[in-house]
Design a protein around this motif. Structure first.
Motif, mmCIF file in Angstrom:
data_model
loop_
_atom_site.group_PDB
_atom_site.id
_atom_site.type_symbol
_atom_site.label_atom_id
_atom_site.label_comp_id
_atom_site.label_asym_id
_atom_site.label_seq_id
_atom_site.Cartn_x
_atom_site.Cartn_y
_atom_site.Cartn_z
ATOM 1 N N ILE A 317 0.842 -1.206 0.000
ATOM 2 C CA ILE A 317 0.000 0.000 0.000
ATOM 3 C C ILE A 317 0.875 1.252 0.000
ATOM 4 O O ILE A 317 0.482 2.300 -0.519
ATOM 5 C CB ILE A 317 -1.008 0.040 1.178
ATOM 6 C CG1 ILE A 317 -0.300 0.135 2.528
ATOM 7 C CG2 ILE A 317 -1.952 -1.135 1.129
ATOM 8 C CD1 ILE A 317 -1.270 0.327 3.700
ATOM 9 N N GLN A 318 2.076 1.130 0.553
ATOM 10 C CA GLN A 318 2.977 2.280 0.554
ATOM 11 C C GLN A 318 3.687 2.449 -0.789
ATOM 12 O O GLN A 318 4.149 3.542 -1.125
ATOM 13 C CB GLN A 318 3.988 2.141 1.697
ATOM 14 C CG GLN A 318 3.330 2.244 3.070
ATOM 15 C CD GLN A 318 4.299 2.077 4.225
ATOM 16 O OE1 GLN A 318 5.491 2.286 4.085
ATOM 17 N NE2 GLN A 318 3.783 1.695 5.388
ATOM 18 N N ARG A 319 3.748 1.368 -1.549
ATOM 19 C CA ARG A 319 4.391 1.440 -2.866
ATOM 20 C C ARG A 319 3.439 1.884 -3.974
ATOM 21 O O ARG A 319 3.882 2.224 -5.070
ATOM 22 C CB ARG A 319 4.961 0.069 -3.236
ATOM 23 C CG ARG A 319 6.194 -0.331 -2.431
ATOM 24 C CD ARG A 319 6.590 -1.752 -2.756
ATOM 25 N NE ARG A 319 7.687 -2.207 -1.916
ATOM 26 C CZ ARG A 319 7.964 -3.484 -1.674
ATOM 27 N NH1 ARG A 319 7.213 -4.428 -2.224
ATOM 28 N NH2 ARG A 319 8.973 -3.819 -0.900
ATOM 29 N N LEU A 320 2.152 1.850 -3.696
ATOM 30 C CA LEU A 320 1.188 2.236 -4.726
ATOM 31 C C LEU A 320 1.461 3.660 -5.208
ATOM 32 O O LEU A 320 1.604 4.584 -4.408
ATOM 33 C CB LEU A 320 -0.242 2.156 -4.182
ATOM 34 C CG LEU A 320 -0.930 0.794 -4.219
ATOM 35 C CD1 LEU A 320 -2.304 0.894 -3.574
ATOM 36 C CD2 LEU A 320 -1.069 0.271 -5.644
ATOM 37 N N ASN A 321 1.503 3.805 -6.498
ATOM 38 C CA ASN A 321 1.795 5.113 -7.081
ATOM 39 C C ASN A 321 0.513 5.939 -7.182
ATOM 40 O O ASN A 321 -0.020 6.181 -8.265
ATOM 41 C CB ASN A 321 2.433 4.931 -8.462
ATOM 42 C CG ASN A 321 2.863 6.252 -9.075
ATOM 43 O OD1 ASN A 321 3.153 7.220 -8.357
ATOM 44 N ND2 ASN A 321 2.903 6.311 -10.394
ATOM 45 N N LEU A 322 0.018 6.350 -6.019
ATOM 46 C CA LEU A 322 -1.218 7.129 -5.972
ATOM 47 C C LEU A 322 -1.003 8.385 -5.133
ATOM 48 O O LEU A 322 -0.505 8.315 -4.008
ATOM 49 C CB LEU A 322 -2.354 6.305 -5.358
ATOM 50 C CG LEU A 322 -2.938 5.183 -6.216
ATOM 51 C CD1 LEU A 322 -3.950 4.389 -5.405
ATOM 52 C CD2 LEU A 322 -3.591 5.737 -7.480
#
Length: 354
Positions: A317-322
């Motif tokens: 969830i921390q790597r999601l590019n959002l």
């Protein structure tokens, strides 16, 4: 351990029930932790506890001047000994309680809506039936759960009681005294999940569209697969969002997700959902095996175990590019789409009437 007949019947349905609870109080069920994660060293735990206690003692300063530090420490995981107090502050419940010092007691003294009270009574025994707090009707867990749900139904009669609220309230009672749990529950229902529990579920429907739009951005193969088989988001994400993942994630994962959720809000639930969908359907061979709506839903409702593991969820969830802007763009897009649909429906109705 004495149990009611209902508890015995319920427990006997599960083949993984133990005679002893795990360290979190579970006798069985999928949230029982058989092999806890390797703990931090005593020195690391003490160091983290000290940082959190200092931060809580200077909460207003950190919230106004250094919120990023709070967010980052939540993402690392709140120490177990500090978590109840941290959640109480993160949610803003401490301010609600301070402003309304006698309200909870006063609410408990009121009779409430008879229909709502009856619904709560029917539902309270279904929450975490394998946890030591909720095994029996006369145990403190079920009594306090009833009190919290009843008090909220009176506090916010517009919402009253929704079944999806019960696991959230029960989850909070495992960590906080009843009155503190009530105020965190109020904050979650009225702020974090605002209008989620109102009849019609319009906000949830809107968020389903947002989730779909974000999935298209983060995992196009999964998005195309769901579109191909006409798998509507509400078919798989309703329980995730309404119950804030309390009935979906393994226990240690759930605690870490809630550390982030109370710091960052509903975007965390979106991200967890995106990780589950993406990781479950990202491989071509899996999508090939899911050659229809039912098969796809089965995968999403019972994701592979590794997908729900604490480190996998938190890291991804921390790597999601959002960005925050991505959520805002999708929110605006869905709002405009629904407004357009409403206008078309009203125009059609007017034409029919004339």
């Amino acid at each position: 351990m004495a149990t009611s007949p209902r508890s015995v019947d319920t427990i006997s349905l599960c083949s993984t029930v133990s005679s002893c609870p795990d360290r979190n109080g579970f006798y069985g069920g999928f949230q029982r932790t058989e092999k806890p994660k390797e703990p931090l060293s005593k020195a690391q735990i003490i160091a983290r506890e000290k940082k959190w206690l200092y931060m809580i003692d200077n909460w207003s300063l950190y919230m106004s001047k250094n919120y990023k530090k709070i967010r980052d420490r939540c993402r690392k995981g709140i120490p177990k000994s500090v978590r109840p107090r941290a959640w109480f502050y993160l949610s803003g419940a401490y301010l609600l309680k301070k402003k309304n010092p006698t309200v909870y007691k006063e609410l408990l003294e009121q009779p409430g809506n008879p229909h709502v009270i009856e619904e709560i009574k029917k539902d309270k025994h279904r929450q975490f039936p394998f946890h030591e707090m909720f095994l029996d009707e006369d145990k403190v867990g079920q009594i306090e759960l009833f009190n919290v749900l009843k008090a909220y139904s009176i506090y916010n009669p517009k919402v009253g009681f929704c079944q999806a609220q019960a696991p959230i309230a029960a989850f909070l009672l495992m960590h906080l005294p009843a009155e503190d749990a009530f105020w965190v529950f109020v904050s979650v229902c009225d702020v974090y999940l605002e209008d989620y529990f109102i009849t019609g579920l319009e906000v949830l429907q809107n968020d389903a569209g947002i989730l779909e739009g974000l999935l298209k951005k983060t995992c196009p193969p999964a998005y195309r697969h769901l579109q191909k088989h006409k798998v509507e988001p509400l078919l798989y994400m309703t329980d995730w969002f309404l119950c804030a993942m309390t009935r979906t994630l393994p226990w240690e994962t759930l605690l870490r997700v809630w550390d982030c959720f109370l710091a960052e809000g509903i975007r965390v639930i979106f991200k967890v959902a995106l990780v589950i969908i993406g990781a479950s359907l990202n491989q071509h061979k899996v999508r090939k095996q899911c050659n229809g709506l039912c098969e796809t839903l089965e995968v999403l409702r019972s994701p592979p175990e590794h997908v729900l593991e604490e480190d996998f969820i938190i890291n991804n969830i921390q790597r999601l590019n959002l960005r925050v802007e991505d959520f805002q763009i999708e929110h605006t897009r869905q709002k405009n789409r629904r407004a357009k649909q409403k206008a078309m429906q009203e125009a059609a109705a007017a034409t029919t009437a004339s």
